[in-house]
Design a protein around this motif. Structure first.
Motif, PDB file in Angstrom:
ATOM      1  N   UNK A   1       0.828  -1.218   0.000  1.00 34.95           N
ATOM      2  CA  UNK A   1       0.000   0.000   0.000  1.00 34.95           C
ATOM      3  C   UNK A   1       0.860   1.265   0.000  1.00 34.95           C
ATOM      4  N   UNK A   2       1.989   1.170   0.674  1.00 33.25           N
ATOM      5  CA  UNK A   2       2.889   2.327   0.722  1.00 33.25           C
ATOM      6  C   UNK A   2       3.776   2.390  -0.532  1.00 33.25           C
ATOM      7  N   UNK A   3       3.513   1.481  -1.469  1.00 33.00           N
ATOM      8  CA  UNK A   3       4.225   1.407  -2.751  1.00 33.00           C
ATOM      9  C   UNK A   3       5.711   1.106  -2.610  1.00 33.00           C
ATOM     10  N   UNK A   4       6.053   0.423  -1.529  1.00 33.70           N
ATOM     11  CA  UNK A   4       7.435  -0.021  -1.352  1.00 33.70           C
ATOM     12  C   UNK A   4       7.646  -1.365  -2.053  1.00 33.70           C
ATOM     13  N   UNK A   5       6.656  -2.245  -1.969  1.00 31.04           N
ATOM     14  CA  UNK A   5       6.729  -3.571  -2.608  1.00 31.04           C
ATOM     15  C   UNK A   5       5.683  -3.666  -3.713  1.00 31.04           C
ATOM     16  N   UNK A   6       5.980  -4.544  -4.683  1.00 36.33           N
ATOM     17  CA  UNK A   6       4.993  -4.854  -5.716  1.00 36.33           C
ATOM     18  C   UNK A   6       4.888  -6.369  -5.850  1.00 36.33           C
ATOM     19  N   UNK A   7       3.669  -6.825  -6.170  1.00 34.03           N
ATOM     20  CA  UNK A   7       3.514  -8.251  -6.422  1.00 34.03           C
ATOM     21  C   UNK A   7       3.973  -8.552  -7.853  1.00 34.03           C
ATOM     22  N   UNK A   8       4.605  -9.679  -8.032  1.00 36.60           N
ATOM     23  CA  UNK A   8       5.074 -10.067  -9.369  1.00 36.60           C
ATOM     24  C   UNK A   8       3.867 -10.345 -10.272  1.00 36.60           C
ATOM     25  N   UNK A   9       3.910  -9.810 -11.475  1.00 37.66           N
ATOM     26  CA  UNK A   9       2.755  -9.916 -12.371  1.00 37.66           C
ATOM     27  C   UNK A   9       2.535 -11.349 -12.873  1.00 37.66           C
ATOM     28  N   UNK A  10       3.551 -12.187 -12.704  1.00 35.21           N
ATOM     29  CA  UNK A  10       3.382 -13.577 -13.138  1.00 35.21           C
ATOM     30  C   UNK A  10       2.599 -14.420 -12.129  1.00 35.21           C
TER      31      UNK A  10
ATOM     32  N   UNK B   1       2.384 -16.028  -2.989  1.00 38.20           N
ATOM     33  CA  UNK B   1       2.470 -14.734  -3.689  1.00 38.20           C
ATOM     34  C   UNK B   1       3.901 -14.216  -3.597  1.00 38.20           C
ATOM     35  N   UNK B   2       4.404 -13.639  -4.692  1.00 35.83           N
ATOM     36  CA  UNK B   2       5.807 -13.197  -4.717  1.00 35.83           C
ATOM     37  C   UNK B   2       5.901 -11.689  -4.910  1.00 35.83           C
ATOM     38  N   UNK B   3       6.980 -11.134  -4.375  1.00 40.07           N
ATOM     39  CA  UNK B   3       7.113  -9.680  -4.320  1.00 40.07           C
ATOM     40  C   UNK B   3       8.522  -9.229  -4.668  1.00 40.07           C
ATOM     41  N   UNK B   4       8.606  -8.017  -5.119  1.00 40.79           N
ATOM     42  CA  UNK B   4       9.899  -7.353  -5.362  1.00 40.79           C
ATOM     43  C   UNK B   4       9.744  -5.887  -4.961  1.00 40.79           C
ATOM     44  N   UNK B   5      10.863  -5.215  -4.758  1.00 39.70           N
ATOM     45  CA  UNK B   5      10.772  -3.803  -4.349  1.00 39.70           C
ATOM     46  C   UNK B   5      10.439  -2.936  -5.565  1.00 39.70           C
ATOM     47  N   UNK B   6       9.611  -1.938  -5.323  1.00 37.42           N
ATOM     48  CA  UNK B   6       9.229  -0.979  -6.371  1.00 37.42           C
ATOM     49  C   UNK B   6      10.497  -0.295  -6.902  1.00 37.42           C
ATOM     50  N   UNK B   7      10.802  -0.465  -8.191  1.00 36.52           N
ATOM     51  CA  UNK B   7      12.049   0.117  -8.724  1.00 36.52           C
ATOM     52  C   UNK B   7      12.146   1.624  -8.482  1.00 36.52           C
TER      53      UNK B   7
END
Lengths: 338, 338
Positions: free
Chosen positions: A298-307, A317-323
């Motif tokens: 929600x704070x836009x620090x992490x994003x869920x992987x679109x795959x 569910x998998x995550x990466x940091x917002x570039x």
């Protein structure tokens, strides 16, 4: 429509304001402008006027970054919806609670009649000041010894209730130590974090006002800025999550130790990481990771992987940091001890 | 030692301040200065700093009479006795009570430990702010509907209590409508009334600060000024009576209709007048005349004739108007309807 601006830093910094919107457009936000800051961290100084800044010597005066020095600053420009254009209806408002000044600035219109607060009484006629007084009444009832999370829950509950009968309900609030920010579903508040290395001079500008943060330049200085609209291009602004009270402190969004650890773990991993992996990797149970990851998303620090084919709360569910946030995340992680 | 300044006018006027004492002596009142005024009569604007004005851009800025426009102004320069030199310990202090901001500035040191107020909590560490909070607690207990005389009695009672364990206890206080002034037996507060015809420009100056009242110039403008020391020579300043709460409103000391009538009666009489004569002349009973004359004497409006061989409360005691005050008395009497 009013505009909100908030700043929190990890040390007192000089902030210069230049009010421009009045000049630029003539009819925008002509009904008042104000700023509150905490010279000693406990007692608030408010400078505000119920008139356009274009003919105001004080507004001119506040250009100088020598006037406002504080860890926390809240500012507001007003277009009146309820209440006459007079000083007492001009934001921000302040009241003392348990030996500290609390400050409040608001954007939106509450369309239902509100009860009269019991202890803190509005001086003016705005829905904003009344909402502020009602929140403070609740905090007073909570008692002197209440912890940060308890206070935040009360403020959030009240904010959600008010926003349920508002066109929009955005506010910034402070006790001199924390900056509390809330936006309703229909509202707007964005934030960014200014972390070292700092550019030489920092001016945040939009058509309404300009903020000079050039005093924030030390290698150990971090600042978070919250504003109705993104004040700059070319740096990363994120929208605050709707209907959530977001707490900022010492120049950063307030994350729990677990949340910082999760952010660190995901950032240091070369690939996307699942909730299950995070849970194992740092030894926090799955439910806690789900909750923390949800907030960091929600704070836009992490994003869920679109795959992913699972929902964001699924253990797989998998995550990466917002570039866009990585420079900020790296700067912060290199400076805090976890 | 701190210095107090208060102004009340019958309409909002521009007041310019120039702080000089710091510059002139270097070590006087270096611990802060502040001013409070009421832009809309209900909500207070405070500008203050916990530092000498000599290097303060704000102090420079307040020279302009365009900044402060108000019917009531209270100002203070501080030499710290209790409490660190920080913003929260700088006078004046404000708190909201029953939908109005109250303001308070104090001079003196309370040498006994005071209880903690129940409702209004001090933010700083000064005895002054604590005394203010204790007075407001009592006013709050008195309730929203209390009349002016009830409120004045409560404030006076508390003030007498505090002054009984102070080296001196002088203060100015306001609710945005009235200016309340109190000095202890050992303390010092003087007042004057500026009534038409006005001189072209009015600057009140002492070695600590200068007040520019040149905006007070209308034929229907009246202002009362209260200050620790007489700020001018060549006009009539009177000492406030000790241990009495004196109320000012709309540019004048607050006298009852009977008191104004007595003043008028004595002024219009070609010779000294006895209490008995006054009683008969305007149809007020003797006891009431005795009380009113006593207060008018304390305010230095009336004097007892030196040929009297009776005490000033005797029906045969005779009085005349203080020659120094006659210009003021005439100006006021010609303008008020009794």
């Amino acid at each position: 429509m009013c505009e909100l601006f908030g700043l929190t830093c990890n040390r007192p910094v000089g902030v210069g304001f230049t009010w421009r919107g009045f000049v630029a457009r003539g009819i925008r936000h002509r009904d008042g402008w104000g700023v509150v800051f905490y010279p000693d961290g406990l007692s608030a100084c408010v400078i505000k006027e119920a008139r356009p800044s274009i003919d105001s010597p004080i507004a001119q005066f506040l250009k100088s970054a020598n006037i406002i020095r504080s860890k926390i600053v809240i500012s507001h420009v007003r277009t009146a919806s309820k209440g006459a254009v007079v000083y007492r209806n001009t934001h921000p408002f302040i009241r003392e609670l348990f030996g500290r000044d609390w400050a409040f600035a608001h954007n939106g219109t509450i369309i239902r009649e509100m009860p009269m607060p019991r202890f803190y009484e509005p001086i003016g006629e705005t829905d904003s000041e009344r909402a502020f007084c009602l929140i403070l009444d609740k905090l007073r009832d909570l008692g002197r010894g209440a912890g940060l999370q308890e206070k935040a829950r009360i403020i959030e509950d009240e904010a959600r209730r008010f926003s349920s009968f508002s066109d929009r309900f955005n506010f910034l609030m402070s006790d001199g130590e924390h900056l509390f920010a809330f936006r309703s579903e229909t509202g707007s508040l964005h934030y960014t974090v200014r972390a070292p290395p700092h550019d030489a001079a920092v001016k945040l500008a939009d058509e309404d006002f300009e903020v000079d943060l050039s005093d924030i330049k030390g290698e150990d200085e971090v600042a978070a800025v919250v504003a109705t609209r993104q004040l700059t291009v070319g740096e990363s602004w994120a929208s605050l999550p709707p209907n959530k009270l977001v707490i900022f402190k010492d120049g950063l969004p307030y994350f729990s130790k677990e949340q910082w650890n999760i952010l660190k773990y995901v950032r240091r991993s070369p690939h996307r990481v699942s909730i299950r992996d995070i849970s194992k990797g740092i030894g926090i149970d799955i439910d806690e990771v789900v909750r923390s990851v949800a907030y960091l998303r929600e704070m836009e620090m992490l994003r869920q992987d679109s795959r992913d084919i699972v929902s964001p709360t699924h253990p797989d569910a998998t995550f990466y940091t917002n570039p866009n946030m990585r420079r900020i995340i790296d700067s912060i992680l290199s400076r805090i001890s976890l």
